[in-house]
Design a protein around this motif. Structure first.
Motif, PDB file in Angstrom:
ATOM      1  N   ASP A 492      39.658  -8.074 -50.882  1.00 18.38           N
ATOM      2  CA  ASP A 492      39.441  -8.106 -49.425  1.00 18.38           C
ATOM      3  C   ASP A 492      39.126  -9.494 -48.897  1.00 18.38           C
ATOM      4  OD1 ASP A 492      37.842  -4.822 -49.205  1.00 18.38           O
ATOM      5  OD2 ASP A 492      39.966  -5.449 -49.228  1.00 18.38           O
ATOM      6  N   GLY A 493      38.983 -10.497 -49.832  1.00 16.97           N
ATOM      7  CA  GLY A 493      38.845 -11.835 -49.281  1.00 16.97           C
ATOM      8  C   GLY A 493      37.786 -12.704 -49.910  1.00 16.97           C
ATOM      9  N   SER A 583      46.405 -13.996 -53.883  1.00 18.32           N
ATOM     10  CA  SER A 583      46.930 -14.117 -52.508  1.00 18.32           C
ATOM     11  C   SER A 583      48.196 -13.294 -52.343  1.00 18.32           C
ATOM     12  CB  SER A 583      47.243 -15.587 -52.203  1.00 18.32           C
ATOM     13  OG  SER A 583      46.077 -16.353 -52.316  1.00 18.32           O
ATOM     14  N   ARG A 586      47.278  -9.633 -52.107  1.00 18.10           N
ATOM     15  CA  ARG A 586      46.735  -9.304 -50.779  1.00 18.10           C
ATOM     16  C   ARG A 586      47.876  -9.154 -49.779  1.00 18.10           C
ATOM     17  NH1 ARG A 586      42.278 -14.093 -51.014  1.00 18.10           N
ATOM     18  NH2 ARG A 586      40.559 -12.996 -52.064  1.00 18.10           N
ATOM     19  N   THR A 592      44.504  -8.670 -44.795  1.00 20.55           N
ATOM     20  CA  THR A 592      44.124  -9.980 -44.238  1.00 20.55           C
ATOM     21  C   THR A 592      42.744 -10.335 -44.788  1.00 20.55           C
ATOM     22  OG1 THR A 592      45.293  -9.383 -42.230  1.00 20.55           O
ATOM     23  CG2 THR A 592      43.749 -11.258 -42.101  1.00 20.55           C
ATOM     24  N   PRO A 593      42.673 -11.353 -45.645  1.00 24.60           N
ATOM     25  CA  PRO A 593      41.383 -11.655 -46.286  1.00 24.60           C
ATOM     26  C   PRO A 593      40.306 -11.967 -45.246  1.00 24.60           C
ATOM     27  CG  PRO A 593      43.007 -13.379 -46.772  1.00 24.60           C
ATOM     28  CD  PRO A 593      43.725 -12.301 -46.053  1.00 24.60           C
ATOM     29  N   ARG A 594      39.111 -11.450 -45.453  1.00 28.64           N
ATOM     30  CA  ARG A 594      38.004 -11.748 -44.532  1.00 28.64           C
ATOM     31  C   ARG A 594      36.894 -12.450 -45.281  1.00 28.64           C
ATOM     32  NH1 ARG A 594      33.173  -8.974 -44.227  1.00 28.64           N
ATOM     33  NH2 ARG A 594      32.906  -6.941 -45.251  1.00 28.64           N
ATOM     34  N   SER A 595      36.012 -13.105 -44.535  1.00 28.73           N
ATOM     35  CA  SER A 595      34.913 -13.813 -45.204  1.00 28.73           C
ATOM     36  C   SER A 595      33.739 -12.842 -45.374  1.00 28.73           C
ATOM     37  CB  SER A 595      34.466 -15.010 -44.355  1.00 28.73           C
ATOM     38  OG  SER A 595      33.941 -14.516 -43.128  1.00 28.73           O
ATOM     39  N   PHE A 596      32.914 -13.131 -46.366  1.00 27.56           N
ATOM     40  CA  PHE A 596      31.731 -12.315 -46.656  1.00 27.56           C
ATOM     41  C   PHE A 596      30.518 -13.232 -46.733  1.00 27.56           C
ATOM     42  CE2 PHE A 596      33.401  -8.141 -47.872  1.00 27.56           C
ATOM     43  CZ  PHE A 596      34.747  -8.412 -48.079  1.00 27.56           C
ATOM     44  N   GLU A 597      29.352 -12.715 -46.312  1.00 29.82           N
ATOM     45  CA  GLU A 597      28.087 -13.397 -46.598  1.00 29.82           C
ATOM     46  C   GLU A 597      27.686 -13.049 -48.028  1.00 29.82           C
ATOM     47  OE1 GLU A 597      27.979 -15.317 -43.213  1.00 29.82           O
ATOM     48  OE2 GLU A 597      26.337 -15.478 -44.677  1.00 29.82           O
ATOM     49  N   GLU A 600      25.720  -9.935 -48.173  1.00 31.44           N
ATOM     50  CA  GLU A 600      26.518  -8.700 -48.004  1.00 31.44           C
ATOM     51  C   GLU A 600      27.124  -8.299 -49.349  1.00 31.44           C
ATOM     52  OE1 GLU A 600      29.777  -9.410 -45.385  1.00 31.44           O
ATOM     53  OE2 GLU A 600      30.318  -7.285 -45.209  1.00 31.44           O
TER      54      GLU A 600
END
Ligand code: T1G
Length: 693
Positions: A492-493, A583, A586, A592-597, A600
């Motif tokens: 997922d990113g 990549s 995906r 669509t790759p998303r950023s993570f904290e 999280e």
């Protein structure tokens, strides 16, 4: 006079004896008894010296840890120790066994200390998330100087009596404690009483030296608070008078005692003892076993045999050929040689241990074994063949254990008479080092057989945890959920490096992808291919690990897996090929790759482990949340100062964990289902710890 502290007399010497089994913990009754003893003896002109001794296996092994949650009761240990040190008569501490924490601090309040040669002496408080709170950080430096004090206080590792003498912690080592203590007391009687100088301790360390030392302690602490704060207390002993330092020490003690880390570490201490007493064992009586046989002398089998031999069992390894038997002996000898090299055992002990080993290719050698552990290749058919032979070659009352990480031991119960003697023993590699063993019960396993397994594990200095039967038992089943979630996050990113970094900052020794690369990707690949036909089509499947293997990369050993590895190096480096592959996957999946904290990532990876553990508890596979905590700490490197995933869930708030898990399941209902037990406990923000009774 109290029934845990008594006074006897020999001429002008009074002997104060503590008798508070099992470890003479200096709980409230002992403190009161000692306080009363001082009150009695101080004015007694017939008494010119006092010996402080303990009955049983050890001198005081510390404060009573159970008191920490109940609010300390007077007399306070620090005040009692001050009172002893202020006595007009010399107090002589007679040390034996494990003189730890408040035990050593009480001895430091005495004026002389003499120890039996076999005594272990230390200040392990940092391992409970606190620090020596009764003068240990202030008196130790005044006796030993900076280096030894920092080592003793910030590592918590006990030292031998000889080393303690070398450090200046004690006055004498003896092979005849009673006689030499009395002689020492008689010599001290009537003499001036030596007092510890309350002025700041002396050290030639510069400001930079202290700062660098603190950085080293911080690095070794790996996120744990207590070693660093204990260092600060020790440092104060070189800057402030004793009374001021004691006040500061008490303040830091009270601060640390209330931290989640200390609560977790105290939980870990009691949990790893409680796991040895599951309810299912109450009706079991361990059998007396002395002769073990291990079928298969590979990495696991020779590790198990090494642990058995080191525990004192006569052990036979059965292999398929004479040369394999010889190789097995060499593996065991190598394991023991490493122990000698690390100073764990002497060469004489190694030789005596090896004398208890027989290696052979004659399967009938199992005939006189009390307990047989098969540790052959992890394939059901291979193991079935072994049980077929055991059915006739082994005594009908011999306990039969299968070392397996996921095969259901019930598989073998139809092959042998008396199937109640079969259990699973999931040892963790290397089996002579790792302390965890999952004891897996089948529906037929007799309680005596389980009890024997637990007793054998304890004799091997291992921690046994009872498990029911499911895929992966307790630890690997939770690892499966953890690895699956990590794979989804990657797809997922999030990058492997970010996920691994977040989990290492959380306190794990390594992240999931470094771990997969180290273990090798091939076995997981083969397992997933075998399970493909029966996989739940609703469950999201991440192909990335398969694609990496099919790209010819199977982990550290081949120089690439999720990461790239330079020749001969274990440093995980970014792999352009693997990143390109991720990549492309995906894109293939339209993700669509998303950023993570990082927070999280940690919360999600923690939530799915707690959720899987809740199911394991609901299904009766594990008896209590503490069993899960101990498995994860002892077998998977879960940070001890978090106490395991269930303790961590209580610390974070189970409502929070439920909320995270609910979001994960809402986003992907085909892959995740929130456990009823997590719903129930999280719904009222309850505590898993309440189920640990
Ligand atoms: N308090 C309460 N219970 C204790 C205890 C303690 N300090 N130590 C052991 N027990 C219980 C243990 O739970 C078990 O109970 C039984 O005794 C046998 O223990 C003021 C604040 C001494 C090396 O950290 O390291 O002093 O399960 O199975 O293998 O600055 O126990 O039978 O019901 O471990 O022979 C510092 C902790 C405290 C030492 C013996 N001291 N204990 O090992 O037996 S903090 C420690 C140990 C402190 C001061 C501070 C080991 C041992 P149960 P066991 P063992």
């Amino acid at each position: 006079m109290s029934d845990v502290v008594t006074i006897t007399r020999e001429g002008a010497v009074a002997i104060v004896t503590i008798d508070n089994p099992p470890v003479n913990a200096v709980g409230q009754a002992v403190r009161q008894g000692l306080w009363d003893a001082v009150t009695t003896l101080e004015p007694d002109t017939q008494v010119e010296a006092v010996i402080l001794a303990c009955a049983g296996n050890t001198f005081i092994a510390g404060a009573d840890i159970r008191e920490f949650d109940g609010g300390s009761m007077e007399p306070w240990l620090a005040d009692l120790i001050d009172r002893i040190h202020s006595s007009a008569k010399p107090w002589i501490a007679a040390l034996h066994g494990t003189v730890l924490g408040g035990g050593l601090e009480t001895a430091l309040g005495c004026h002389y200390r003499i120890a039996d040669r076999r005594t272990k002496i230390g200040l392990p408080e940092v391992s409970l998330g606190i620090l020596p709170g009764a003068g240990g950080t202030q008196r130790t430096p005044r006796l030993t100087g900076a280096a030894a004090a920092v080592q003793l206080v910030t590592t918590g590792v006990p030292v031998s009596a000889e080393k303690a003498l070398e450090f200046g912690l004690i006055d004498r080592v003896t092979d005849d404690l009673d006689a030499d203590t009395m002689t020492l007391a008689q010599h001290a009687a009537g003499q001036p009483v030596p007092r510890l100088d309350p002025a700041p301790a002396e050290s030639n360390l510069s400001q930079d030296d202290w700062d660098n030392l603190r950085k080293q302690v911080e690095k070794q602490a790996r996120g744990q608070l207590s070693p660093v704060r204990a260092f600060d207390a020790v440092r104060l002993a070189f800057e402030t008078p004793l009374a001021e330092g004691m006040d500061a020490e008490r303040d830091i003690f009270m601060e640390l005692k209330e931290t989640d880390q200390s609560k977790a570490l105290r939980h870990a201490f009691f949990a790893e003892r409680a796991v040895g007493k599951p309810a299912a064992l109450k009706s079991g009586t361990p059998r007396d076993i002395s002769r073990l046989a291990v079928i298969g002398g590979g990495l696991m089998g020779s590790g198990i045999a090494t642990a058995a031999l080191s525990a004192g069992y006569t052990t036979t390894i059965v292999e398929q050929s004479a040369e394999a038997a010889t190789t097995a002996r060499e593996r065991v000898a190598g394991n023991l040689a490493s122990a000698v090299k690390r100073g764990k055992i002497t060469e004489e002990a190694r030789d005596a241990t090896l004398d208890r080993l027989t290696t052979t290719d004659d399967f009938d050698a199992v005939a006189d074994a009390d307990l047989i552990i098969e540790a052959v290749f992890e394939e059901s058919d291979v193991k079935r063949a072994v049980f077929d032979k055991l059915a006739t070659a082994a005594r009908p009352d011999a306990i039969l254990a299968t070392n397996t990480s996921y095969i259901d031991p019930t598989t073998f119960t139809s092959q042998v008479p008396n199937p109640e003697r079969i259990m699973g023993l999931h040892f963790f590699s290397p089996a002579h080092i790792m302390r965890l063993v999952e004891v897996v019960r089948t529906p037929d396993t007799h309680p005596d057989v389980l009890a024997t397994g637990f007793t054998m594990a304890k004799k091997m200095r291992k921690v046994a945890v009872l498990s029911g039967i499911c895929d992966g038992f307790i630890g690997n089943r939770i690892l499966g959920a953890y690895g699956r979630m990590a794979g989804y996050l990657l797809e997922d990113g999030a990058s492997a490096a970010q996920i691994d970094g977040a989990m290492k900052d959380f306190g794990m020794p390594m992240g999931p992808f470094e771990m997969f690369d180290m273990a090798g990707l091939q076995i997981g690949y083969s397992n997933r291919k075998r399970e493909a036909a029966t996989r739940d089509p609703q469950m999201r499947y991440s192909r990335i690990a398969d694609l990496i293997v099919e790209d010819g990369a199977t982990g550290q050993k081949t120089g690439r897996g999720f990461y790239r590895y330079e020749q001969g190096s274990r440093a995980a480096l970014p792999s352009p090929e693997t990143e390109a592959l991720i990549s492309a996957e995906r894109a293939e999946k339209g993700i669509t790759p998303r950023s993570f904290e990082d927070s999280e990532i940690v919360a999600m990876l923690h939530a799915v482990q707690v959720n899987e553990a809740a199911k394991i508890l609901q299904e009766g596979i594990a008896e209590r949340p503490l069993d899960v905590d101990v498995v994860k700490m002892m077998g998977y490197g879960y940070p001890r100062w978090r106490g395991g995933p269930m303790q961590e869930a209580d610390a974070r708030g189970t409502a929070q964990v439920l909320s995270t898990m609910q979001s994960i399941a809402d986003a992907d209902p085909g892959s995740w289902h929130v456990a009823d037990l997590l719903q129930e406990i999280g719904g009222k923000n309850g505590r898993f710890a309440d189920l640990n009774t």
